[in-house]
Design an enzyme around this catalytic site. Structure first.
Site, PDB file in Angstrom:
ATOM      1  N   VAL A  22      -2.388 -12.726   2.380  1.00  0.00           N
ATOM      2  CA  VAL A  22      -3.012 -12.659   3.705  1.00  0.00           C
ATOM      3  C   VAL A  22      -4.439 -13.224   3.660  1.00  0.00           C
ATOM      4  O   VAL A  22      -4.851 -14.004   4.527  1.00  0.00           O
ATOM      5  CB  VAL A  22      -3.035 -11.196   4.218  1.00  0.00           C
ATOM      6  CG1 VAL A  22      -3.791 -11.083   5.535  1.00  0.00           C
ATOM      7  CG2 VAL A  22      -1.619 -10.632   4.355  1.00  0.00           C
TER       8      VAL A  22
ATOM      9  N   GLY B 168       0.802  -1.223   0.000  1.00  0.00           N
ATOM     10  CA  GLY B 168       0.000   0.000   0.000  1.00  0.00           C
ATOM     11  C   GLY B 168       0.833   1.271   0.000  1.00  0.00           C
ATOM     12  O   GLY B 168       0.296   2.380   0.048  1.00  0.00           O
TER      13      GLY B 168
ATOM     14  N   ARG C 207       3.048 -14.982  -4.336  1.00  0.00           N
ATOM     15  CA  ARG C 207       3.163 -15.577  -2.994  1.00  0.00           C
ATOM     16  C   ARG C 207       1.770 -15.910  -2.489  1.00  0.00           C
ATOM     17  O   ARG C 207       0.776 -15.583  -3.123  1.00  0.00           O
ATOM     18  CB  ARG C 207       3.789 -14.549  -2.040  1.00  0.00           C
ATOM     19  CG  ARG C 207       2.997 -13.241  -2.042  1.00  0.00           C
ATOM     20  CD  ARG C 207       3.442 -12.292  -0.955  1.00  0.00           C
ATOM     21  NE  ARG C 207       2.999 -10.933  -1.203  1.00  0.00           N
ATOM     22  CZ  ARG C 207       1.828 -10.424  -0.860  1.00  0.00           C
ATOM     23  NH1 ARG C 207       0.923 -11.171  -0.268  1.00  0.00           N
ATOM     24  NH2 ARG C 207       1.533  -9.156  -1.108  1.00  0.00           N
TER      25      ARG C 207
ATOM     26  N   ASN D 104       0.828 -10.719  -7.319  1.00  0.00           N
ATOM     27  CA  ASN D 104       1.576 -11.069  -6.114  1.00  0.00           C
ATOM     28  C   ASN D 104       2.008 -12.524  -6.212  1.00  0.00           C
ATOM     29  O   ASN D 104       1.177 -13.423  -6.319  1.00  0.00           O
ATOM     30  CB  ASN D 104       0.729 -10.825  -4.862  1.00  0.00           C
ATOM     31  CG  ASN D 104       0.454  -9.344  -4.657  1.00  0.00           C
ATOM     32  OD1 ASN D 104       1.317  -8.496  -4.933  1.00  0.00           O
ATOM     33  ND2 ASN D 104      -0.732  -9.009  -4.199  1.00  0.00           N
TER      34      ASN D 104
HETATM   35  P1  ADP Z   1      -1.863  -8.951   0.634  1.00  0.00           P
HETATM   36  O1  ADP Z   1      -1.332 -10.282   1.041  1.00  0.00           O
HETATM   37  O2  ADP Z   1      -3.300  -8.927   0.386  1.00  0.00           O
HETATM   38  O3  ADP Z   1      -1.052  -8.232  -0.421  1.00  0.00           O
HETATM   39  P2  ADP Z   1      -0.782  -7.045   2.399  1.00  0.00           P
HETATM   40  O4  ADP Z   1      -0.121  -6.357   1.259  1.00  0.00           O
HETATM   41  O5  ADP Z   1      -1.480  -6.237   3.428  1.00  0.00           O
HETATM   42  O6  ADP Z   1      -1.827  -8.088   1.920  1.00  0.00           O
HETATM   43  O7  ADP Z   1       0.231  -8.031   3.166  1.00  0.00           O
HETATM   44  C1  ADP Z   1       1.495  -8.296   2.772  1.00  0.00           C
HETATM   45  C2  ADP Z   1       2.373  -7.251   3.396  1.00  0.00           C
HETATM   46  O8  ADP Z   1       2.349  -7.393   4.817  1.00  0.00           O
HETATM   47  C3  ADP Z   1       3.800  -7.365   3.028  1.00  0.00           C
HETATM   48  O9  ADP Z   1       4.089  -6.811   1.791  1.00  0.00           O
HETATM   49  C4  ADP Z   1       4.449  -6.636   4.197  1.00  0.00           C
HETATM   50  O10 ADP Z   1       4.422  -5.261   4.064  1.00  0.00           O
HETATM   51  C5  ADP Z   1       3.579  -6.989   5.372  1.00  0.00           C
HETATM   52  N1  ADP Z   1       4.159  -8.105   6.158  1.00  0.00           N
HETATM   53  C6  ADP Z   1       5.376  -8.599   6.041  1.00  0.00           C
HETATM   54  N2  ADP Z   1       5.608  -9.598   6.857  1.00  0.00           N
HETATM   55  C7  ADP Z   1       4.519  -9.780   7.563  1.00  0.00           C
HETATM   56  C8  ADP Z   1       4.142 -10.680   8.591  1.00  0.00           C
HETATM   57  N3  ADP Z   1       4.923 -11.651   8.996  1.00  0.00           N
HETATM   58  N4  ADP Z   1       2.923 -10.571   9.115  1.00  0.00           N
HETATM   59  C9  ADP Z   1       2.094  -9.643   8.657  1.00  0.00           C
HETATM   60  N5  ADP Z   1       2.396  -8.792   7.684  1.00  0.00           N
HETATM   61  C10 ADP Z   1       3.589  -8.826   7.130  1.00  0.00           C
HETATM   62  P1  ADP Z   2       0.512  -2.569  -3.597  1.00  0.00           P
HETATM   63  O1  ADP Z   2       1.654  -3.144  -4.394  1.00  0.00           O
HETATM   64  O2  ADP Z   2       0.955  -1.642  -2.550  1.00  0.00           O
HETATM   65  O3  ADP Z   2      -0.455  -3.616  -3.169  1.00  0.00           O
HETATM   66  P2  ADP Z   2      -1.362  -1.889  -5.726  1.00  0.00           P
HETATM   67  O4  ADP Z   2      -0.845  -1.470  -7.038  1.00  0.00           O
HETATM   68  O5  ADP Z   2      -1.855  -3.288  -5.596  1.00  0.00           O
HETATM   69  O6  ADP Z   2      -0.233  -1.617  -4.632  1.00  0.00           O
HETATM   70  O7  ADP Z   2      -2.503  -0.879  -5.250  1.00  0.00           O
HETATM   71  C1  ADP Z   2      -3.014  -0.895  -3.931  1.00  0.00           C
HETATM   72  C2  ADP Z   2      -4.350  -0.170  -3.869  1.00  0.00           C
HETATM   73  O8  ADP Z   2      -4.228   1.191  -4.324  1.00  0.00           O
HETATM   74  C3  ADP Z   2      -5.452  -0.749  -4.728  1.00  0.00           C
HETATM   75  O9  ADP Z   2      -6.109  -1.831  -4.083  1.00  0.00           O
HETATM   76  C4  ADP Z   2      -6.365   0.437  -4.953  1.00  0.00           C
HETATM   77  O10 ADP Z   2      -7.170   0.667  -3.831  1.00  0.00           O
HETATM   78  C5  ADP Z   2      -5.377   1.594  -5.067  1.00  0.00           C
HETATM   79  N1  ADP Z   2      -4.985   1.852  -6.470  1.00  0.00           N
HETATM   80  C6  ADP Z   2      -3.879   1.383  -7.090  1.00  0.00           C
HETATM   81  N2  ADP Z   2      -3.817   1.787  -8.381  1.00  0.00           N
HETATM   82  C7  ADP Z   2      -4.916   2.543  -8.610  1.00  0.00           C
HETATM   83  C8  ADP Z   2      -5.438   3.255  -9.734  1.00  0.00           C
HETATM   84  N3  ADP Z   2      -4.792   3.298 -10.910  1.00  0.00           N
HETATM   85  N4  ADP Z   2      -6.599   3.946  -9.582  1.00  0.00           N
HETATM   86  C9  ADP Z   2      -7.256   3.930  -8.391  1.00  0.00           C
HETATM   87  N5  ADP Z   2      -6.819   3.281  -7.302  1.00  0.00           N
HETATM   88  C10 ADP Z   2      -5.668   2.587  -7.380  1.00  0.00           C
HETATM   89 MG    MG Z   3      -1.517  -4.889  -4.354  1.00  0.00          MG
END
Ligand code: ADP
Ligand code: ADP
Ligand code: MG
Length: 453
Positions: free
Chosen positions: A299, A169, A296, A294
């Protein structure tokens, strides 16, 4: 009948995901090795694993990210494979390579795929070449202001500046008009350097009122891939998910198939191996656009497990061992509805500030259709060095309305004393009319924050 799999797996993570992976290993008859940092000595994953090795002090770079220490722990214990969970080293191409070079199976993506998808602007180029629809914007990284201005004219405002190496995020900046462009770019660039060690920035059209809907895939190197439906992840704060559900209230069977097939194209197109998630944004006309992949376990994977009955962590282990995905698309069917509530130790009334502390009382809910994945227990001191996620409540019901009723009941039962958690926040979301109707987008939390705190 026992299947032939690894004898011993090392789990290179902590918290609820380490516990989750240990549980899968135990059910498969696989021995487990936990690693931990000095502050995690009393963590549940350490107690549940067959063996545990301290890999360094609290600071992640010295323990959970300490590659030489982790490889040494593997060698000392004779573990044949490493499961990296999410976060930490799960999307680290070097680590995937180092494991392979040491004859340790990395239960995750190859360095090749991690590199291809880890750089978000490159990933979009790859997806475009596979004819997966992408969010409109720059073709790759934008490195000077003149080019940025040109692209912005085509994309239009508002637009998003995103860090190619961004994640969790972080690394995004919205720009409303041309006059803001230069300073926003400089700030985004500098932030990206300090947060990710890589200042590359790309441009995306800011999709107005989108929903974040992602597709779970399983795939093997031969190009055989299947999709396990979608997860609706629009309930977010600061671009981080808080509540996820499956199925999405807006996805029709036809659209599920379309998005699923696009996700399969993405995974098989790069000969992806293992479990992965293809994240899409869906606009208010039901167009969907690839955002990132992603590489991997995620969550929110349990909501998919609840409606498909497939154990995603076991499938990751099977694919890593046999190099083959034996499930076919026909093995995937959907039953009922599931929601996940991330239980963060955060002061939601104070901008979701982390609020670590010592847990006094911990009484997780139970009963039909209720799953709690956590690692805390009474007396546990939550370290300040890590993520604020202390557990996840996952609820299943025969349909969305039963799931909401059951979630209300489960959250009411849930007692965590000693630290502030987001449980009361979730209870308010569940009673919110727009949520109940399924009429929301990624701005829900910001839009209704006054009703929710
Ligand atoms: P998603 O799995 O939906 O992408 P998140 O992006 O919120 O959800 O979760 C992954 C992120 O959580 C990682 O990119 C990191 O920033 C953070 N993270 C890393 N290690 C841990 C951990 N052991 N427990 C919880 N969160 C972690
Ligand atoms: P991260 O790698 O941190 O997970 P994402 O590219 O998956 O980043 O984007 C995380 C969140 O940011 C999305 O779930 C959405 O809520 C917002 N977002 C990302 N890109 C856009 C976009 N082009 N327009 C509107 N919202 C966006
Ligand atoms: Mg994302």
């Amino acid at each position: 009948m026992t299947e032939t799999l690894f004898n011993k797996i090392l789990i290179a993570n902590r918290g609820e995901i380490a516990v989750r992976i240990i549980r899968a290993c135990k059910e498969l008859g696989i021995s487990t090795v936990a690693i931990y940092s000095e502050v995690d000595q009393n963590s549940l994953h350490v107690k549940l694993a067959d063996e545990a090795i301290c890999v360094g002090p609290a600071t992640p770079s010295k323990s959970y990210l300490n590659i030489p220490s982790i490889i040494a722990a593997c060698e000392v214990t004779g573990a044949e494979a490493i499961h990296p969970g999410y976060g930490f080293l799960s999307e680290n191409a070097d680590f995937s390579d180092v494991c392979e070079a040491n004859n340790i199976v990395f239960i995750g993506a190859s360095a090749r795929c991690i590199n291809m998808m880890g750089n978000k602007s490159e990933a979009k180029k790859t997806m475009k070449s596979l004819s997966v629809p992408i969010v409109p914007g720059s073709e790759g990284v934008v490195s000077d202001l003149a080019t940025l201005k040109e692209i912005a004219k085509e994309t239009g405002y508002p637009l998003l500046l995103k860090a190619s190496a961004g994640g969790g995020g972080r690394g995004m900046r919205i720009v409303h008009q041309e006059s803001e462009l230069e300073s926003a770019y400089n700030m985004a660039h500098n932030e990206a350097i300090s947060a990710f060690g890589n200042g590359d920035i790309y441009v995306e059209k800011f999709i107005e009122n989108p929903r974040h809907i992602e597709i779970q895939v399983l795939s093997d190197k031969s190009g055989h891939a299947i999709y396990l439906g979608e997860r609706e992840c629009s309930i977010q704060r600061r671009h981080q998910k808080l509540i996820e559900e499956a199925p999405s209230p807006i996805i029709t069977e036809e659209m599920r198939k379309k998005m699923g097939e696009a996700a399969i194209k993405a995974a098989s197109g790069i000969n992806y191996e293992g479990a992965g998630t293809v994240e899409f944004l869906v606009d208010n006309k039901s167009n969907f656009y690839f955002m990132e992949m992603n590489t991997r376990i995620q969550v929110e994977h349990p909501v998919t497990e609840m409606i498909t009955g497939i154990d995603l962590v076991k499938e990751q282990i099977r694919i890593a061992y046999t190099k083959k995905l034996t499930l076919t698309q026909d093995d995937v069917s959907f039953n009922g509805h599931a929601m996940e509530f991330r239980i963060n130790a955060e002061d939601y009334k104070n901008n979701f500030m982390p609020s670590p502390g010592t847990v006094d009382l911990f009484l997780p809910p139970g009963g039909k259709g209720v799953r709690t994945d956590s690692f805390i227990y009474p007396g546990f001191k939550i370290p300040t060095n890590y993520d604020s996620l202390i557990g996840k409540l996952i609820v299943w019901g025969k349909d969305r309305s039963e799931t909401i009723q059951r979630a209300n009941r489960a959250l009411e039962e849930f007692v965590i004393d000693g630290v502030i958690t987001v449980i009361p926040f979730h209870q308010k979301v569940l009673k919110h009319d727009a949520f109940i109707k399924g009429e929301f987008d990624t701005h829900f939390v910001d839009q209704y924050i006054d009703d929710l705190i």
